[in-house]
Design an enzyme around this catalytic site. Sequence first.
Site, short mmCIF file in Angstrom:
data_model
loop_
_atom_site.label_atom_id
_atom_site.label_comp_id
_atom_site.label_asym_id
_atom_site.label_seq_id
_atom_site.Cartn_x
_atom_site.Cartn_y
_atom_site.Cartn_z
N ASP A 1 -7.40 -6.44 -13.78
CA ASP A 1 -8.19 -5.56 -12.92
C ASP A 1 -7.86 -5.91 -11.47
O ASP A 1 -7.93 -7.08 -11.07
CB ASP A 1 -9.68 -5.75 -13.18
CG ASP A 1 -10.50 -4.68 -12.48
OD1 ASP A 1 -10.64 -3.58 -13.04
OD2 ASP A 1 -10.98 -4.96 -11.36
N LEU A 2 -7.46 -4.89 -10.67
CA LEU A 2 -7.07 -5.12 -9.28
C LEU A 2 -8.30 -5.39 -8.42
O LEU A 2 -9.35 -4.74 -8.59
CB LEU A 2 -6.30 -3.92 -8.73
CG LEU A 2 -4.97 -3.57 -9.42
CD1 LEU A 2 -4.28 -2.44 -8.67
CD2 LEU A 2 -4.06 -4.79 -9.49
N ASP B 1 -8.18 1.07 -11.76
CA ASP B 1 -7.50 -0.15 -11.32
C ASP B 1 -7.28 -1.11 -12.49
O ASP B 1 -7.11 -2.31 -12.31
CB ASP B 1 -8.29 -0.85 -10.21
CG ASP B 1 -9.73 -1.14 -10.64
OD1 ASP B 1 -10.09 -0.79 -11.79
OD2 ASP B 1 -10.49 -1.73 -9.84
#
Length: 689
Positions: free
Chosen positions: A565-566, A608
């Site tokens: 997950d960004l 994301d």
Amino acid sequence: MAVRPVPAAFGAFTLRHAYITVLVVLGVLSVMSNVLLSMQLRATRTTAVQITAAARQQMLAVRIAADAERAVATGDPHGLDELRVLLRQFGASHARLSRGAPDLYPAGFPGDLRQHYDRVLTPLVTAFTAAAQRVADTAAPAPGTPDVALLTTQARGALQAALGQALALTQANSERVVTQVQWLSWARVALVLTLLTALGVFMFRPLERRNRMLMAILTKERNAADRLAAQAQAGREHALLLAELTRSFSSAQELSELTGAAHRLLGPALSCTTVGLVQLGTAAGDLPLHGPEDGVIRRVLEHSGRLDHALVTGHAGPLTVAEVPGLHRAGVHAGLVPLPEKAERPPVALLLAAAGEHAPTWTPEQQALAAATAQALCAAWERVHLLEELHRRDAYAQALLAVSALTEGERSPQDVAAATVAVMAQVTRIDGAELSIVEHGRRHTQRLVVEAAPHRTADSGALHDRPMQVCSVPLGHAGGRTYDLHLSRLDARPWAPADHALFTAAARTVAVALARQAYLHDIEHAALTDRLTGLPNRRAFEHDLEAAIVTSRRDGTSMSVLMIDLDGLKGINDRLGHTAGDALLRAFGDALPRAFRPEDVAYRLGGDEFAVLFVHARPEGRERLLGRVEHAASLTRAAGFPEMGASAGIAFCPHDGWTATQLVQLADERMYEDKADRRLRRGASAAST
């Protein structure tokens, strides 16, 4: 007989209207007759009542005078009682007559009678009744009293005369009423005669004229129906004959059998002795003729060499009497019916001939029968050819079905082209085939083996010396390549249109199949690919994860799932816009595969979220794998996104579970733990600074 038209005024007047008019007139006349009869009866009854009342007055006057004299002479009280009764009757009757009672004078009180009563009769009656009343009121009247003398004088004198005059006036008035009723009766008779005359002149006469016209029309229609019935009978016989001809034609195997059946069945119906086929516009061919005049006709046709085509063109009607000079001199008259023209043969006509001094005369029905026979004969003549054509087309259709079946699998375009040539070579002659492939502007050819070519030899020079027919058909595009098929045949004759149609249809089928394969491949690729990053999407991830678990279970190996997950994507979207956020996602999607091995597959799950599937990964290499995620993040920060980060969590199979749900859930939990640790570290770092 000439039929006169019905006048326009009565054009819409029907017999029903006439009946209704007559009934209405009769009804009106009946009502009028009843009304006049009622008036006459009423006048007669009223006259009788009036005369009876007037006569009764005279009688009562005489009786009153007589009863008064008798009562005075005898002194009988009962006589006076009777006198009083008579006086009351006389007064009541006079009141009804003098006042014009409605039951006596329903049409009104006549003026002359009223004047007579008012001026003459009423004063006399008043004096008479007064004297009689005095006599009746006297208990014992003495004889010779003046009242009795007055009663006697009036009853036999002036009163009696006045009453007689009233009776005469009543009779005169009654006669006038009866006369009026009689005139009305005569007027009714005149009206009846007038109406009957009008009905006769203005209704029955046009109807009678229309009836004559209808009878003439019915006669004409009956005659026409008789003619139609005769034509229908002839048509039925001709239809039966034509059906028998068609049945005979259907079982014939040779042209001579067709013309023989036509001679046997059609000849008697058309009074022909010879029936056959002749060519037009060219030298007489060897076509069959049947009948006693066939030898004469053949000799004439051989001598003349040809029949002029104008004999059967440009004439009205389907059958033309051909005045061929040789036949005419030989006493043979022939009728010609052209058969439908066909491209594969010269014009041909059905010949109907008979010997005699005069040319035969055929009715329109017989000409139609001859034309239908020519049509049926032509159809039967072409039957064998059509059957051969149908067999060939069936073979071509089966070949196309076989070609279509070839394209349903996952064969390469080269294999499909080779199999297509092999199928077409079974139904038409093909001596050689080449597949031309154009890719990136470069062309190369591939020779295809034609196993069904019996004319191929090892001497290539001899092949080049022979005439060759070549046909090129495009197969379409697939995988960035353009395919063309070149077919050749060692023959001087060109390809038949049916062969061209077969090649074109087969090529179109192959082209559609290749296009379909390319389209399905593109659709499948688009359905499993993330459009923004070009990485496989969530659907591809779920499919590959299930397959990897099955492989791990089957082979007894391990694999792992990495969830990423960004960090910082929302801030970039808020500060710089979604275009910058999309650029970050593309940069990370480009860096992620470069940070791992070629056999490791990276995915973008959406938003994301990213994931990576590892094969042959064990729990001992956890930190090394997580370090590769950080390496991908550093590559992304170097690409212009210094504030971004990536949180990751990893789960191993079979160490952490055997199902995709277990592995993904555990990897997500560990990823969120990593995200929380990163947030705490960033907070501690910010507090220390």
